[in-house]
Design an enzyme around this catalytic site. Structure first.
Site, PDB file in Angstrom:
ATOM      1  N   ASP A  13       0.822  -1.219   0.000  1.00 15.75           N
ATOM      2  CA  ASP A  13       0.000   0.000   0.000  1.00 15.75           C
ATOM      3  C   ASP A  13       0.851   1.262   0.000  1.00 15.75           C
ATOM      4  O   ASP A  13       0.681   2.141  -0.846  1.00 15.75           O
ATOM      5  CB  ASP A  13      -0.910   0.041   1.244  1.00 15.75           C
ATOM      6  CG  ASP A  13      -2.050  -0.954   1.161  1.00 15.75           C
ATOM      7  OD1 ASP A  13      -2.446  -1.302   0.035  1.00 15.75           O
ATOM      8  OD2 ASP A  13      -2.543  -1.368   2.224  1.00 15.75           O
ATOM      9  N   ARG A  92      -0.904   3.829  16.451  1.00 20.71           N
ATOM     10  CA  ARG A  92      -1.240   4.874  15.467  1.00 20.71           C
ATOM     11  C   ARG A  92      -1.019   6.295  15.962  1.00 20.71           C
ATOM     12  O   ARG A  92      -0.443   7.113  15.258  1.00 20.71           O
ATOM     13  CB  ARG A  92      -2.670   4.688  14.952  1.00 20.71           C
ATOM     14  CG  ARG A  92      -2.924   3.347  14.281  1.00 20.71           C
ATOM     15  CD  ARG A  92      -1.834   2.986  13.321  1.00 20.71           C
ATOM     16  NE  ARG A  92      -2.117   1.782  12.561  1.00 20.71           N
ATOM     17  CZ  ARG A  92      -1.225   1.148  11.828  1.00 20.71           C
ATOM     18  NH1 ARG A  92       0.017   1.584  11.763  1.00 20.71           N
ATOM     19  NH2 ARG A  92      -1.548   0.071  11.164  1.00 20.71           N
ATOM     20  N   ASP A 121      -7.758   2.730  11.156  1.00 20.74           N
ATOM     21  CA  ASP A 121      -6.463   3.396  11.242  1.00 20.74           C
ATOM     22  C   ASP A 121      -6.459   4.787  10.609  1.00 20.74           C
ATOM     23  O   ASP A 121      -5.801   5.693  11.106  1.00 20.74           O
ATOM     24  CB  ASP A 121      -5.370   2.507  10.644  1.00 20.74           C
ATOM     25  CG  ASP A 121      -5.081   1.325  11.555  1.00 20.74           C
ATOM     26  OD1 ASP A 121      -5.256   1.483  12.788  1.00 20.74           O
ATOM     27  OD2 ASP A 121      -4.691   0.252  11.060  1.00 20.74           O
ATOM     28  N   SER A 173      -3.849  -9.776   5.805  1.00 23.23           N
ATOM     29  CA  SER A 173      -3.325  -8.449   6.139  1.00 23.23           C
ATOM     30  C   SER A 173      -2.853  -8.525   7.591  1.00 23.23           C
ATOM     31  O   SER A 173      -3.616  -8.900   8.488  1.00 23.23           O
ATOM     32  CB  SER A 173      -4.427  -7.415   5.979  1.00 23.23           C
ATOM     33  OG  SER A 173      -4.056  -6.256   6.666  1.00 23.23           O
TER      34      SER A 173
HETATM   35  N1  ARG Z   1      -8.784  -4.378  13.946  1.00 23.08           N
HETATM   36  C1  ARG Z   1      -7.604  -3.826  14.511  1.00 23.08           C
HETATM   37  C2  ARG Z   1      -7.803  -2.381  14.835  1.00 23.08           C
HETATM   38  O1  ARG Z   1      -8.604  -1.727  14.239  1.00 23.08           O
HETATM   39  C3  ARG Z   1      -6.388  -4.028  13.651  1.00 23.08           C
HETATM   40  C4  ARG Z   1      -6.407  -3.305  12.335  1.00 23.08           C
HETATM   41  C5  ARG Z   1      -5.264  -3.646  11.427  1.00 23.08           C
HETATM   42  N2  ARG Z   1      -5.270  -5.034  11.086  1.00 23.08           N
HETATM   43  C6  ARG Z   1      -4.531  -5.625  10.129  1.00 23.08           C
HETATM   44  N3  ARG Z   1      -4.608  -6.909  10.039  1.00 23.08           N
HETATM   45  N4  ARG Z   1      -3.759  -4.953   9.337  1.00 23.08           N
HETATM   46  O2  ARG Z   1      -7.126  -1.876  15.675  1.00 23.08           O
END
Ligand code: ARG
Length: 390
Positions: A13, A92, A121, A173
């Site tokens: 990405d 984040r 995110d 992912s």
């Molecule tokens: N669901 C989790 C969150 O929102 C993780 C998000 C990212 N997950 C990933 N497999 N890239 O905090």
């Protein structure tokens, strides 16, 4: 030329984002944070520059992550929807903070990230950076470009000669840091599919975990875990060691249908051995040291704290205020908890604290009982008074 600072991981990405931003006439400065994933700064640098970045900042933020993000969340005992220790969510705001700093240093008024339009995110990055610097313009290429799938991104990368490791692209992912791994997409999107062993990287499967229990003792000072089996540890090392120990015992796997901030239900599988061990030990010490009203209030607070972290409100006034309150409750939270780890179980074996509120002479049913039995009747009479009729 306009300059943009891009939060860059070197993955598909953000690699495509880099090229896309360049095509739109931006000079791209990359920022990469090491929070404890597979990380090779030299490889990242090579890839960013080869993809056309003018510069890359690479920072090891593990210590700041542990001390200023993980620790307050642990003290608050915050868990999202009962199964998620917020590992991705906590990283984040920290990345956003440094992104904003780099933009200031670079005198750039643009920042960019590679988050998708339906995830949490993007909310966390953008709300955090808006709070820290409302003047910055935020670009989210994944919300704008026409690439609509991973496959189309791979084609785009090939066309643009972006160095991506297509062979290593996993069917899931994955987001990883020292506090845990989040795994979604691919065959996990079908709720009938139990996660196969190939999704896990930190934990052994239950049948490969040893049948013999392992005892560990975690020492706390004012709510902060500071030692393992009486040896002092800094928090980052302690977490890394506990991930290994817990992983061996298959501890810390969860599978959650979660509610995203943007209103979608999604399925995510998590691994967080160290986090669950530390939560269990910390909570146990709280049971010993905190009075019952404080404990009860902390349970309510934990729910709100988890919502704030999940929704990207780390830098909000309420979160800051809750931290002060939580810190007040942790002043006497020193002591040791011994846990027994076996086959995905965390079992409390021993607890001790110089500030324990447990009084054996009151609790005992033995000879040394000091409880004044005459107190009980009057207490019950008064306690039941509000519920009695004429
Ligand atoms: N669901 C989790 C969150 O929102 C993780 C998000 C990212 N997950 C990933 N497999 N890239 O905090």
């Amino acid at each position: 030329m306009k300059k943009v600072v891009l939060a860059y991981s070197g993955g598909l990405d953000t690699s495509c984002c880099l090229s896309w931003l360049k095509d739109r006439g931006f000079e791209v400065v990359c920022f990469s944070a090491n929070l404890g994933s597979e990380f090779s700064p030299s490889d990242l640098k090579k890839r960013a520059l080869k993809s056309g970045a003018s510069k890359i900042y690479i920072k090891d933020l593990r210590k700041e992550f542990a001390d200023d993000y993980i620790l307050p969340c642990l003290k608050a005992q915050a868990v999202y929807q009962g199964k998620y220790v917020l590992s991705t969510a906590l990283g984040r705001p920290l990345i956003a903070k440094h992104l904003v700093d780099v933009a200031r240093k670079e005198k750039s008024s643009y920042i960019a990230h590679g988050c998708s339009a339906k995830g949490n995110d993007q909310v966390r990055f953008e709300v955090s950076s808006k709070i820290l610097n409302p003047e910055l313009n935020i670009i989210a290429p994944l919300r704008e470009w026409s690439l609509s799938s991973r496959e189309s991104e791979i084609d785009y990368a090939k066309k643009k000669k972006i160095p991506i490791k297509t062979t290593r692209i996993k069917p899931y992912s994955i987001d990883q840091n020292i506090w845990g791994v989040s795994i979604e997409a691919g065959r996990l999107e079908d709720l009938d599919n139990e996660p196969k062993e190939d999704v896990f990287s930190l934990t052994r499967s239950l049948d490969k975990a040893p049948g013999k229990p392992q005892y560990i003792t975690i020492g706390f000072n004012k709510g902060k875990p500071v030692s393992l089996d009486s040896k002092p540890f800094d928090l980052v090392t302690l977490i890394e060691v506990l991930n290994k120990i817990g992983g061996k015992h298959s501890i810390g796997r969860t599978d959650l249908i979660e509610d995203r901030t943007v209103g979608i239900k999604s399925r995510e599988v998590y691994e967080a051995p160290a986090a669950w061990i530390l939560y269990a030990a910390h909570r146990e010490l709280e049971s010993l040291v905190l009075d019952k009203k404080t404990l009860y209030f902390k349970e309510l607070l934990s729910l709100e704290y988890a919502q704030l972290v999940y929704q990207g409100l780390w830098f909000s006034p309420l979160k800051k205020a809750l931290d002060s309150l939580v810190d007040m409750t942790q002043q006497k939270l020193s002591g040791k908890i011994t846990l027994k780890l076996c086959k995905a179980n965390i079992i409390v074996a021993k607890r001790s604290s110089p500030n324990s509120l447990y009084k054996k002479e009151l609790a005992t049913y033995g000879e040394k009982d000091k409880f004044d039995r005459n107190l009980a009747k009057g207490f019950i009479d008064v306690f039941s008074m509000p519920y009695l009729g004429k």
